[in-house]
Design an enzyme around this catalytic site. Structure first.
Site, PDB file in Angstrom:
ATOM      1  N   GLU A 536       0.809  -1.218   0.000  1.00 60.73           N
ATOM      2  CA  GLU A 536       0.000   0.000   0.000  1.00 60.73           C
ATOM      3  C   GLU A 536       0.842   1.267   0.000  1.00 60.73           C
ATOM      4  O   GLU A 536       0.388   2.302  -0.486  1.00 60.73           O
ATOM      5  CB  GLU A 536      -0.954  -0.002   1.203  1.00 60.73           C
ATOM      6  CG  GLU A 536      -2.030  -1.062   1.129  1.00 60.73           C
ATOM      7  CD  GLU A 536      -2.826  -1.000  -0.162  1.00 60.73           C
ATOM      8  OE1 GLU A 536      -3.092   0.121  -0.659  1.00 60.73           O
ATOM      9  OE2 GLU A 536      -3.166  -2.062  -0.709  1.00 60.73           O
ATOM     10  N   GLU A 537       2.049   1.192   0.528  1.00 63.97           N
ATOM     11  CA  GLU A 537       2.888   2.383   0.552  1.00 63.97           C
ATOM     12  C   GLU A 537       3.513   2.676  -0.811  1.00 63.97           C
ATOM     13  O   GLU A 537       3.571   3.830  -1.238  1.00 63.97           O
ATOM     14  CB  GLU A 537       4.003   2.219   1.599  1.00 63.97           C
ATOM     15  CG  GLU A 537       3.536   2.353   3.034  1.00 63.97           C
ATOM     16  CD  GLU A 537       3.138   3.777   3.387  1.00 63.97           C
ATOM     17  OE1 GLU A 537       3.535   4.723   2.676  1.00 63.97           O
ATOM     18  OE2 GLU A 537       2.398   3.946   4.380  1.00 63.97           O
ATOM     19  N   SER A 538       3.979   1.658  -1.495  1.00 67.79           N
ATOM     20  CA  SER A 538       4.756   1.910  -2.720  1.00 67.79           C
ATOM     21  C   SER A 538       4.402   1.010  -3.891  1.00 67.79           C
ATOM     22  O   SER A 538       4.926   1.196  -4.980  1.00 67.79           O
ATOM     23  CB  SER A 538       6.245   1.719  -2.422  1.00 67.79           C
ATOM     24  OG  SER A 538       6.518   0.357  -2.104  1.00 67.79           O
ATOM     25  N   TYR A 644      -6.712   4.595   4.497  1.00 72.05           N
ATOM     26  CA  TYR A 644      -5.426   3.891   4.529  1.00 72.05           C
ATOM     27  C   TYR A 644      -5.508   2.611   5.354  1.00 72.05           C
ATOM     28  O   TYR A 644      -5.090   1.550   4.900  1.00 72.05           O
ATOM     29  CB  TYR A 644      -4.351   4.816   5.103  1.00 72.05           C
ATOM     30  CG  TYR A 644      -2.994   4.174   5.250  1.00 72.05           C
ATOM     31  CD1 TYR A 644      -2.137   4.060   4.167  1.00 72.05           C
ATOM     32  CD2 TYR A 644      -2.556   3.693   6.486  1.00 72.05           C
ATOM     33  CE1 TYR A 644      -0.882   3.473   4.305  1.00 72.05           C
ATOM     34  CE2 TYR A 644      -1.310   3.106   6.631  1.00 72.05           C
ATOM     35  CZ  TYR A 644      -0.477   2.995   5.540  1.00 72.05           C
ATOM     36  OH  TYR A 644       0.758   2.410   5.672  1.00 72.05           O
TER      37      TYR A 644
END
Length: 661
Positions: A536-538, A644
């Site tokens: 989910e971050e990158s 998120y």
């Protein structure tokens, strides 16, 4: 022995020898051709098309690689500007293998080569054939653009029709702006033609080019686009006048997207006093019975809060029940009743929502909270009915993750207290044959080409399926693009496949397994949760950099990484160090460990803090009224952070299911 028997034996021996020689020759071909094809691919990747062409030409006609080599020779010739050779190669391919999966692209490339070679009659014939009998939609649409160019001088009215057809079928396509420019260069444009050219340039955000065409159009049809032009050039006074006039008299002439864009622009003109502009718009709309009131109400409700917001949500839900905002408004009314423990009223509103909007994107969320209402009313069987509906209809959703836990009686269990071990190695994902129109023979050839390093083959063809595109990107090592394509394709599916379908492994792949296992274990973290954070971050882009300065797989701020490095006795990393995957994972796990320790070992709050920050989480914990973490999540004031945690735990849930199916 009779002469006849001798002849038969001699013929048999001759045939055996011939077959043996043929097999031996075929073996030599099989051994030699891959070498030449592989060499050609290396030259092609280096853009040395001359040597690539030469090596592709070494592939023998008897080889199964011959058709691919022919196609590649045509591409090389095109790259070199040798259209005469490209024409010969593409024609030969279509003659030898008219049903090959290379054929549609070869036919389209042949038509373009004729065009570049100025063989205009052949080009027009072939583009018309593609347009009328083609099988690949992109090539059919693009043919209109070339047919427009071919008729521009000799028959401009026919050319206009082709350019218009291209724009109509593909308003955001590769040639939409070029088609618009061609139309704009033609004399005696109609009002409609000026309007269309203006709208295409607005879509391209070329407001300077759009404005002259829009000014030649009737205001009633172009007011929203024209106001956008004035706003973009900073003439807010003129933009406001046009918007107010447009809303009063012409709001029904623009589509929903344009209307909402213009409402956003109008409210932005008022800067920090957006509600002043929205109240003014509301009055104009109310007095003139204009469109867009539901959106104005919605924007105001987001700003105002309290009873005023609830009144506005009620107006949207019941005055505009067919609005795409009505389901959101009704959800907010439901949520207000739930939080005030008015469970009877909440249940009534939830039931109404599910009945009125059975296809809403909010359905999984509503089903989940209806289950919670049932629990509050001591109706566990009814609650389980809602959980099961979520698991059946929305198996890969965040609310499926939560419904599964509640169905098992784990009211506050978020699954991360039991540490899971990742797979020992990354999984090889098979070609998604069920999502393509390829047959086994084509698939075998594609696999052979990929083994030879020809990863460009997919981009030169048109498979028209995001799962297939995702797989090719996966084979090329483009991790992020592969995941995003598969994610998009999964979201678009009304009925999800079972978790053992390999397409889930494209959307939820395992990368950097050894590093994640090692560092998650050393910091007492759940490896699946760390993998979910990375995704989910990158999306596994190790060189990702955010606008705020966060870098790498786990999107770490350099100052944050330096702080935890000092705290735990590691070397302070440079930015370049954080771009190294294994290093980024080390510092990312240390940071998550630091957050988790600061938040009393709570994974849920730690995931929230990874995005919103530990200080914000502590503040929310004090200010938000909640009885469990489900309520806490729904009430996080930052929409980015609220979404998120849902995305991370949705990913976490899917990883557990995909790799423990």
């Amino acid at each position: 022995m009779s002469n006849l028997k001798k002849i038969i034996i001699a013929v048999a021996i001759f045939l055996i020898v011939c077959v043996g020689l043929a097999l031996k020759y075929n073996d030599l071909v099989s051994l030699n051709n891959p070498k030449y094809y592989k060499q050609a691919v290396v030259f092609f990747a280096k853009q040395d098309y001359q040597n690539a062409y030469y090596n592709f030409g070494k592939v023998k006609k008897i080889s199964p690689l011959y058709v691919a080599a022919l196609f590649k020779q045509g591409v090389c010739a095109e790259k070199l500007g040798d259209y005469d050779t490209a024409i010969k190669k593409y024609n030969l391919l279509l003659e030898k293998s008219p049903k090959s999966f290379f054929a549609p692209r070869a036919r389209y490339s042949l038509a373009k080569a004729y065009f570049q070679h100025k063989d205009y009659d052949d080009a027009e014939r072939l583009f018309k054939q593609i347009k009328n009998q083609g099988v690949v939609e992109d090539y059919i649409i693009a043919s209109n653009y070339y047919l427009g160019l071919l008729n521009k001088k000799t028959n401009p009215e026919v050319a206009k029709k082709y350019f218009f057809e291209y724009i109509k079928l593909s308003p955001k396509g590769t040639f939409s702006v070029a088609s618009s420019d061609e139309l704009g260069s033609m004399p005696n444009l109609t009002e409609f033609e000026n309007r269309l050219i203006g709208s295409i340039n607005i879509e391209d955000k070329n407001y300077v080019k759009a404005k002259p065409f829009l000014e030649k159009s009737k205001l009633g049809y172009v007011w929203a686009d024209l106001a956008t032009c004035y706003w973009a050039e900073g003439d807010y006074k003129k933009a406001k006048i046009i918007i107010e006039q447009g809303l009063k008299f012409y709001s029904k002439n623009v589509d929903k997207g344009d209307l909402r864009r213009i409402i956003d622009i109008y409210s932005s003109i008022y800067s920090n006093e957006a509600k002043t502009g929205l109240f003014k718009l509301s009055k104009i709309i109310d007095e003139s019975d204009a469109q867009g009131e539901d959106y104005v109400y919605y924007k105001l409700a987001k700003i105002l809060g309290g009873k005023e917001s609830l009144n506005l949500y009620s107006k949207i839900a019941y005055k505009y029940p067919n609005s795409d905002l009505a389901d959101v408004a009704l959800w907010n009314l439901f949520w207000n009743e739930y939080q005030h423990k008015n469970y009877k009223k909440a249940k009534q509103l939830g039931s109404e929502h599910l009945k009125r909007y059975p296809e809403s994107d909010l359905n999984a969320r509503m089903l989940f909270w209806m289950g919670k209402v049932a629990l509050k009313q001591k109706k566990s069987a009814e609650a389980n009915g809602y959980w099961n509906k979520i698991l059946s209809r929305y198996p890969d959703d965040y609310y499926a993750f939560r419904a599964d836990a509640l169905a098992k009686g784990d009211v506050n269990e978020w699954g991360t207290k039991k540490y899971h071990k990742l797979l020992d190695r990354e999984v090889n994902v098979e070609f998604p044959i069920n999502y393509s129109e390829l047959d086994i023979k084509d698939l075998k050839l594609i696999n052979t080409l990929l083994e030879l390093g020809d990863y460009e083959v997919w981009s030169e063809l048109n498979f028209n399926n995001k799962f297939v595109e995702s797989w090719f990107e996966y084979k090329r090592g483009n991790k992020s693009k592969s995941v995003l394509l598969a994610r998009e394709a999964l979201i678009s599916m009304d009925v999800k496949p079972p978790f053992n379908d390999d397409i889930y492994k494209l959307a939820y792949p395992l990368y950097y397994v050894a590093d994640v296992n090692k560092n998650a274990t050393s910091t007492a973290l759940d490896p699946y949760l760390i993998m979910s954070l990375i995704r989910e971050e990158s999306y596994f882009n190790s060189t990702a950099k955010s606008k705020t300065g966060a870098v790498g797989l786990m999107q770490l701020m350099p100052s944050t990484a330096s702080y935890v490095a000092t705290k735990y006795g590691y070397l302070r990393p440079s930015v370049s160090t954080l771009l190294i995957p294994e290093k980024n994972i080390i510092y990312g796990c240390l940071y998550f460990k630091y957050i988790k320790n600061a938040l009393r070992g709570n994974d849920v709050l730690s995931v929230i803090a990874y995005n919103g920050g530990p200080n914000a989480v502590n503040q929310w914990s004090k200010n938000i009224k909640y009885t469990d973490y489900d309520e806490f999540v729904e009430n996080i004031p930052y929409s980015e952070t609220r979404n998120y945690i849902k995305k991370v735990y949705r990913t976490y849930w899917n990883y557990l299911n995909v790799y423990n199916y």
